[in-house]
Write a protein that holds these residues in place. Sequence first.
Motif, PDB file in Angstrom:
ATOM      1  N   SER A  32       0.834  -1.205   0.000  1.00  0.00           N
ATOM      2  CA  SER A  32       0.000   0.000   0.000  1.00  0.00           C
ATOM      3  C   SER A  32       0.869   1.255   0.000  1.00  0.00           C
ATOM      4  CB  SER A  32      -0.928   0.020   1.212  1.00  0.00           C
ATOM      5  OG  SER A  32      -1.869  -1.022   1.133  1.00  0.00           O
ATOM      6  N   GLN A  35       2.330   1.676  -3.403  1.00  0.00           N
ATOM      7  CA  GLN A  35       1.305   2.182  -4.318  1.00  0.00           C
ATOM      8  C   GLN A  35       1.056   3.670  -4.073  1.00  0.00           C
ATOM      9  OE1 GLN A  35      -2.427   0.133  -4.029  1.00  0.00           O
ATOM     10  NE2 GLN A  35      -3.388   1.329  -5.672  1.00  0.00           N
ATOM     11  N   LEU A  36       0.969   4.059  -2.806  1.00  0.00           N
ATOM     12  CA  LEU A  36       0.770   5.476  -2.474  1.00  0.00           C
ATOM     13  C   LEU A  36       1.942   6.327  -2.955  1.00  0.00           C
ATOM     14  CD1 LEU A  36      -0.796   5.241   1.098  1.00  0.00           C
ATOM     15  CD2 LEU A  36      -1.931   5.970  -1.005  1.00  0.00           C
ATOM     16  N   LYS A  37       3.166   5.796  -2.813  1.00  0.00           N
ATOM     17  CA  LYS A  37       4.340   6.527  -3.290  1.00  0.00           C
ATOM     18  C   LYS A  37       4.275   6.714  -4.808  1.00  0.00           C
ATOM     19  CE  LYS A  37       7.734   5.416   0.299  1.00  0.00           C
ATOM     20  NZ  LYS A  37       8.981   4.707   0.623  1.00  0.00           N
ATOM     21  N   GLN A  38       3.855   5.667  -5.512  1.00  0.00           N
ATOM     22  CA  GLN A  38       3.717   5.768  -6.971  1.00  0.00           C
ATOM     23  C   GLN A  38       2.662   6.808  -7.346  1.00  0.00           C
ATOM     24  OE1 GLN A  38       2.878   1.724  -8.067  1.00  0.00           O
ATOM     25  NE2 GLN A  38       5.038   1.176  -8.303  1.00  0.00           N
ATOM     26  N   GLU A  39       1.541   6.766  -6.635  1.00  0.00           N
ATOM     27  CA  GLU A  39       0.487   7.747  -6.899  1.00  0.00           C
ATOM     28  C   GLU A  39       0.969   9.165  -6.591  1.00  0.00           C
ATOM     29  OE1 GLU A  39      -3.055   6.622  -4.791  1.00  0.00           O
ATOM     30  OE2 GLU A  39      -3.218   4.709  -5.840  1.00  0.00           O
ATOM     31  N   LEU A  40       1.718   9.304  -5.508  1.00  0.00           N
ATOM     32  CA  LEU A  40       2.263  10.611  -5.146  1.00  0.00           C
ATOM     33  C   LEU A  40       3.242  11.095  -6.220  1.00  0.00           C
ATOM     34  CD1 LEU A  40       2.483  12.893  -3.069  1.00  0.00           C
ATOM     35  CD2 LEU A  40       4.302  11.577  -1.945  1.00  0.00           C
ATOM     36  N   ARG A  42       3.241  10.222  -9.394  1.00  0.00           N
ATOM     37  CA  ARG A  42       2.424  10.591 -10.562  1.00  0.00           C
ATOM     38  C   ARG A  42       1.760  11.952 -10.339  1.00  0.00           C
ATOM     39  NH1 ARG A  42      -0.707   5.971 -10.325  1.00  0.00           N
ATOM     40  NH2 ARG A  42       0.789   4.313 -10.493  1.00  0.00           N
ATOM     41  N   ALA A  43       1.228  12.149  -9.132  1.00  0.00           N
ATOM     42  CA  ALA A  43       0.555  13.415  -8.822  1.00  0.00           C
ATOM     43  C   ALA A  43       1.547  14.573  -8.895  1.00  0.00           C
ATOM     44  CB  ALA A  43      -0.101  13.350  -7.443  1.00  0.00           C
ATOM     45  N   ASP A  46       2.265  15.204 -12.507  1.00  0.00           N
ATOM     46  CA  ASP A  46       1.122  15.918 -13.101  1.00  0.00           C
ATOM     47  C   ASP A  46       1.114  17.380 -12.664  1.00  0.00           C
ATOM     48  OD1 ASP A  46       0.335  13.601 -14.351  1.00  0.00           O
ATOM     49  OD2 ASP A  46      -1.266  13.122 -12.912  1.00  0.00           O
TER      50      ASP A  46
END
Length: 127
Positions: A32, A35-40, A42-43, A46
């Motif tokens: 988790s 995954q959160l690090k990857q989303e961060l 990406r964010a 962006d």
Amino acid sequence: LQKELLKYKQEARNLQGIKDALQQRLIQQDASVLQLKQELLRANMDKEELQNQNADLQRKVEERNRLLAEYKKELCQKDRHLQQHQTRLDEMLRQLSEASYQQVDLERELEHKEALLAHCMKKEAEE
């Protein structure tokens, strides 16, 4: 001793089960977190892209504002020139109108003098 051994073995199995469950939970949490690090990431990417686009748009707006100011300045200059030309044109039209009136007056005077001359010539011829 055997009872105690069984008791400790049972406790060891319980503890091992708890340990395995905790390790499984830790693995899930690690996944988790990953995954959160990857989303961060990406964010953040962006966000950086949006900031770059915003900066680019800001530059374009500033360039267009600069061009707009130049066009307004040119338009004001052309308006002044047009006003000057309009004033000159009005003056020339006024002068042309005056010249036209003078021409009409001179033509009348010429007709009058020609009539007088004709009258004098007629009189002289009669005499």
